[in-house]
Design a protein around this motif. Structure first.
Motif, PDB file in Angstrom:
ATOM      1  N   PHE A   1       4.548  16.622   3.426  1.00 33.37           N
ATOM      2  CA  PHE A   1       3.387  15.815   3.044  1.00 33.37           C
ATOM      3  C   PHE A   1       2.105  16.461   3.561  1.00 33.37           C
ATOM      4  O   PHE A   1       2.055  16.930   4.701  1.00 33.37           O
ATOM      5  CB  PHE A   1       3.532  14.401   3.620  1.00 33.37           C
ATOM      6  CG  PHE A   1       2.466  13.448   3.200  1.00 33.37           C
ATOM      7  CD1 PHE A   1       2.513  12.827   1.967  1.00 33.37           C
ATOM      8  CD2 PHE A   1       1.393  13.157   4.043  1.00 33.37           C
ATOM      9  CE1 PHE A   1       1.521  11.938   1.575  1.00 33.37           C
ATOM     10  CE2 PHE A   1       0.400  12.277   3.665  1.00 33.37           C
ATOM     11  CZ  PHE A   1       0.460  11.661   2.421  1.00 33.37           C
TER      12      PHE A   1
ATOM     13  N   ASN B   1       0.826  -1.216   0.000  1.00 38.05           N
ATOM     14  CA  ASN B   1       0.000   0.000   0.000  1.00 38.05           C
ATOM     15  C   ASN B   1       0.854   1.257   0.000  1.00 38.05           C
ATOM     16  O   ASN B   1       0.419   2.306   0.443  1.00 38.05           O
ATOM     17  CB  ASN B   1      -0.928   0.004   1.214  1.00 38.05           C
ATOM     18  CG  ASN B   1      -0.156  -0.174   2.504  1.00 38.05           C
ATOM     19  OD1 ASN B   1       1.061  -0.318   2.476  1.00 38.05           O
ATOM     20  ND2 ASN B   1      -0.841  -0.145   3.619  1.00 38.05           N
ATOM     21  N   GLU B   2       2.054   1.129  -0.513  1.00 36.14           N
ATOM     22  CA  GLU B   2       2.973   2.270  -0.461  1.00 36.14           C
ATOM     23  C   GLU B   2       2.777   3.195  -1.660  1.00 36.14           C
ATOM     24  O   GLU B   2       2.519   2.762  -2.775  1.00 36.14           O
ATOM     25  CB  GLU B   2       4.418   1.768  -0.433  1.00 36.14           C
ATOM     26  CG  GLU B   2       5.423   2.875  -0.169  1.00 36.14           C
ATOM     27  CD  GLU B   2       6.794   2.312   0.182  1.00 36.14           C
ATOM     28  OE1 GLU B   2       6.887   1.114   0.484  1.00 36.14           O
ATOM     29  OE2 GLU B   2       7.758   3.093   0.159  1.00 36.14           O
ATOM     30  N   ASP B   3       2.924   4.462  -1.389  1.00 33.56           N
ATOM     31  CA  ASP B   3       2.865   5.497  -2.416  1.00 33.56           C
ATOM     32  C   ASP B   3       4.157   5.430  -3.241  1.00 33.56           C
ATOM     33  O   ASP B   3       5.245   5.493  -2.688  1.00 33.56           O
ATOM     34  CB  ASP B   3       2.745   6.848  -1.697  1.00 33.56           C
ATOM     35  CG  ASP B   3       2.438   7.976  -2.646  1.00 33.56           C
ATOM     36  OD1 ASP B   3       2.293   7.712  -3.847  1.00 33.56           O
ATOM     37  OD2 ASP B   3       2.338   9.123  -2.179  1.00 33.56           O
ATOM     38  N   VAL B   4       4.027   5.284  -4.542  1.00 31.65           N
ATOM     39  CA  VAL B   4       5.197   5.109  -5.399  1.00 31.65           C
ATOM     40  C   VAL B   4       5.169   6.136  -6.528  1.00 31.65           C
ATOM     41  O   VAL B   4       4.126   6.338  -7.156  1.00 31.65           O
ATOM     42  CB  VAL B   4       5.212   3.679  -6.004  1.00 31.65           C
ATOM     43  CG1 VAL B   4       6.367   3.525  -6.970  1.00 31.65           C
ATOM     44  CG2 VAL B   4       5.301   2.647  -4.909  1.00 31.65           C
ATOM     45  N   ASN B   5       6.273   6.770  -6.773  1.00 34.21           N
ATOM     46  CA  ASN B   5       6.378   7.712  -7.883  1.00 34.21           C
ATOM     47  C   ASN B   5       7.692   7.476  -8.608  1.00 34.21           C
ATOM     48  O   ASN B   5       8.511   6.661  -8.180  1.00 34.21           O
ATOM     49  CB  ASN B   5       6.293   9.154  -7.360  1.00 34.21           C
ATOM     50  CG  ASN B   5       4.912   9.473  -6.822  1.00 34.21           C
ATOM     51  OD1 ASN B   5       3.932   9.468  -7.553  1.00 34.21           O
ATOM     52  ND2 ASN B   5       4.816   9.719  -5.520  1.00 34.21           N
TER      53      ASN B   5
ATOM     54  N   THR C   1      -3.755  13.830  -1.444  1.00 33.70           N
ATOM     55  CA  THR C   1      -2.421  13.963  -0.854  1.00 33.70           C
ATOM     56  C   THR C   1      -1.523  14.810  -1.749  1.00 33.70           C
ATOM     57  O   THR C   1      -1.707  14.862  -2.975  1.00 33.70           O
ATOM     58  CB  THR C   1      -1.744  12.600  -0.636  1.00 33.70           C
ATOM     59  OG1 THR C   1      -1.598  11.949  -1.899  1.00 33.70           O
ATOM     60  CG2 THR C   1      -2.538  11.729   0.317  1.00 33.70           C
TER      61      THR C   1
ATOM     62  N   PRO D   1      -0.543   5.535  -6.253  1.00 32.41           N
ATOM     63  CA  PRO D   1      -0.769   6.238  -4.992  1.00 32.41           C
ATOM     64  C   PRO D   1      -0.973   5.246  -3.859  1.00 32.41           C
ATOM     65  O   PRO D   1      -1.335   4.094  -4.070  1.00 32.41           O
ATOM     66  CB  PRO D   1      -2.036   7.048  -5.261  1.00 32.41           C
ATOM     67  CG  PRO D   1      -2.738   6.322  -6.347  1.00 32.41           C
ATOM     68  CD  PRO D   1      -1.691   5.615  -7.151  1.00 32.41           C
TER      69      PRO D   1
ATOM     70  N   ARG E   1       2.730  15.547  -1.993  1.00 33.49           N
ATOM     71  CA  ARG E   1       4.068  15.222  -1.489  1.00 33.49           C
ATOM     72  C   ARG E   1       5.081  16.102  -2.199  1.00 33.49           C
ATOM     73  O   ARG E   1       5.246  16.008  -3.428  1.00 33.49           O
ATOM     74  CB  ARG E   1       4.377  13.747  -1.761  1.00 33.49           C
ATOM     75  CG  ARG E   1       5.697  13.268  -1.176  1.00 33.49           C
ATOM     76  CD  ARG E   1       5.953  11.829  -1.568  1.00 33.49           C
ATOM     77  NE  ARG E   1       4.881  10.945  -1.101  1.00 33.49           N
ATOM     78  CZ  ARG E   1       4.835  10.423   0.111  1.00 33.49           C
ATOM     79  NH1 ARG E   1       5.795  10.672   0.964  1.00 33.49           N
ATOM     80  NH2 ARG E   1       3.839   9.638   0.452  1.00 33.49           N
TER      81      ARG E   1
ATOM     82  N   PHE F   1       4.229  15.642  -6.037  1.00 43.88           N
ATOM     83  CA  PHE F   1       3.286  14.621  -6.500  1.00 43.88           C
ATOM     84  C   PHE F   1       1.940  14.843  -5.807  1.00 43.88           C
ATOM     85  O   PHE F   1       1.878  14.936  -4.579  1.00 43.88           O
ATOM     86  CB  PHE F   1       3.812  13.219  -6.176  1.00 43.88           C
ATOM     87  CG  PHE F   1       5.098  12.893  -6.868  1.00 43.88           C
ATOM     88  CD1 PHE F   1       5.120  12.541  -8.212  1.00 43.88           C
ATOM     89  CD2 PHE F   1       6.302  12.945  -6.182  1.00 43.88           C
ATOM     90  CE1 PHE F   1       6.320  12.251  -8.854  1.00 43.88           C
ATOM     91  CE2 PHE F   1       7.507  12.653  -6.806  1.00 43.88           C
ATOM     92  CZ  PHE F   1       7.511  12.304  -8.148  1.00 43.88           C
TER      93      PHE F   1
END
Lengths: 221, 266
Positions: free
Chosen positions: B75, A164-168, B83, B41, B85, B106
């Motif tokens: 954040f 469930n991690e936010d990844v970019n 959200t 996300p 970031r 982001f």
């Protein structure tokens, strides 16, 4: 699921690229093995494609040149005179040199985004990140749409991405020597070459994996 | 006349050769940011607005040497689960050594079902829709599994010993004015499992905030990679301004076609 059952399923193709599988979350040894195998696979592909650019030994070139010169010498010995052609040839040489100069000048005005960037080629084509930095020309951005991407290479010892991690992702131009950080050996002669890489960031902003990006021409190799 | 032509050609060729090498020449440049792309996300959490600074530090002690890397970000989350970031790129470490890369922003807007990556220095943005992954890291965020104690990434884990994994509760503490439940997860890699002569212990301590529904402090110690500490500081529970979750009107927005996550979720 036991370790052997897990790897049996992986080997049978039932589980493809499953870093988030429950078993890997519970078993550090298998998770480490999975990371290693992934890195090895990516590294081998990198090596394989990278060696395509290897050239023939210099003795082959020397032999071809000698043969060519011998052939040219025979033509001259048949009495073929170049004296009458010299003015035209010189102007042609001047024109060719001028064109070469123009090409070099034009090329040097653009960022060399695809400088032997990524030797790894995968069939996947995807749109490149399009948030260009201020100093990236539109030509460069257009070129980027033809990019070819390698597979992701996990950054050694990086934390595992949580389900469930936010990844970019960011795309960065970096020296080839930076690949040392991924454990990829770089020869001394090309450490300063530019490579283009997509860096996946976890929610903590730390890099988790990297893939190299190259221009579409490599796809045709 | 033709001598003059040759002369011009030689001069032109000499000038061309004198140009700085575009490929493979001496390095007179540094790493630079080319672009950014919003990815997958995290979980959408509604009704728990806050803002905070996030700092991650990685420390590796090597024989006669020490590596210390820091990544910082700001954040924001609003009541609707949006959200923002603001990410510095200092954490790229060796991948962009010596570079002063500009920060990237982001934004994830689950209400509008859109994600953005903003380049504030270039006034440009990339927009994508839906949950996306970049490949092997998996697909869309998954809901927490049903377990007992909070664990890394907000997952709740069952306390006790299962195989080589031991989970302990550390009780509740107030961290940065926020109550948080602590968990220690100890994973032991047996000797020989990965070529190791001795067992390897990986210890992860996490402090999960039920109010914010996230881990606000984590510390992971792995003898192979050193110590990683991520902490939320300057936590404010007030509702962030709505404008923080919008792309400024003077930004040029480019759509990124949906790619779909590769890997297990395709």
């Amino acid at each position: 699921m036991t370790c052997s059952e897990y790897w049996d399923r992986v080997n049978q193709g039932e589980l493809e690229a499953v870093p988030n599988a429950d078993h890997l979350a519970e078993c550090a040894a298998c998770a480490t093995r999975w990371d290693r195998e992934r890195a090895l696979e990516a590294g081998l592909k990198l090596l394989s494609t990278g060696m395509r650019s290897e050239e023939a030994p210099s003795r082959v070139e020397a032999g071809l040149l000698a043969a060519f010169r011998a052939q040219a010498g025979r033509r001259q010995s048949r009495g073929w005179s170049m004296a009458g052609w010299m003015p035209a040839l010189s102007w042609a040489a001047a024109a060719a040199a001028t064109v070469a100069l123009a090409v070099v000048l034009l090329h040097s005005g653009r960022p060399a985004m695809q400088d032997r960037a990524a030797p790894v080629v995968t069939p996947h084509r995807a749109t490149a990140p399009t948030v260009e930095s201020a100093d990236v020309s539109s030509d460069a951005a257009d070129d980027a749409t033809e990019d070819v991407e390698s597979e992701f290479i996990p950054v050694p010892n990086a934390a595992r991405l949580e389900p469930n991690e936010d990844v970019n992702m960011v795309r960065v131009e970096m020296p080839r020597s930076a690949l040392l950080a991924l454990g990829i050996v770089v020869s001394d002669e090309n450490t300063s070459e530019k490579v283009l890489a997509d860096v996946v960031l976890g929610s903590d902003g730390m890099p988790r994996s990297v893939r190299l990006v190259s221009d579409g021409s490599l796809l045709e190799e | 006349m033709w001598m003059r032509g040759i002369g011009i050609g030689v001069v032109a060729a000499a000038v061309a050769l004198a140009q700085p090498p575009g490929r493979g020449g001496a390095q007179d440049w540094g790493p630079r940011l080319v672009g950014a792309e919003p990815g997958r996300p995290g979980l959408v959490v509604k009704g728990a607005p806050f803002s905070a600074d996030i700092t991650t530090e990685i420390t590796q002690n090597l024989p006669g040497n020490r590596i210390h890397e820091v990544s910082t970000s700001r954040f924001y989350r609003d009541s609707e689960g949006r959200t923002r970031r603001e990410q510095s790129l200092g954490g790229l470490g060796a991948l962009a050594a010596g570079a002063n890369l500009p920060p990237v922003v982001f934004i994830n807007d689950p209400v509008a079902r859109a994600n953005y990556a903003l380049n504030p220095s270039a006034h440009t943005a990339t927009k994508s829709s839906g949950n996306r992954g970049f490949g092997w890291m998996g697909g869309p965020a998954q809901a927490p599994q049903r377990q007992d104690a909070p664990g890394p990434g907000g997952r709740r884990m069952r306390e006790g010993q299962v195989g080589n994994t031991k989970t302990e509760s550390l009780g509740r503490q107030t961290i940065e004015s926020v109550p948080a439940d602590g968990t220690r997860l100890t994973v032991t890699i047996p000797a020989g499992a990965v070529g190791n002569e001795q067992p390897i212990q990986i210890v992860t301590e996490t402090w999960y905030s039920p109010d914010l529904q996230l881990v606000i402090l984590s510390k992971r110690t792995d003898p192979r990679s050193g110590e990683t500490v991520t902490r939320y500081t300057n936590i404010s529970r007030t509702e962030p301004a709505r404008s923080l979750f919008e792309v400024p009107p003077d930004f040029k927005v480019t759509d990124v076609p949906g790619r779909g996550a590769r890997g297990i979720t395709k």
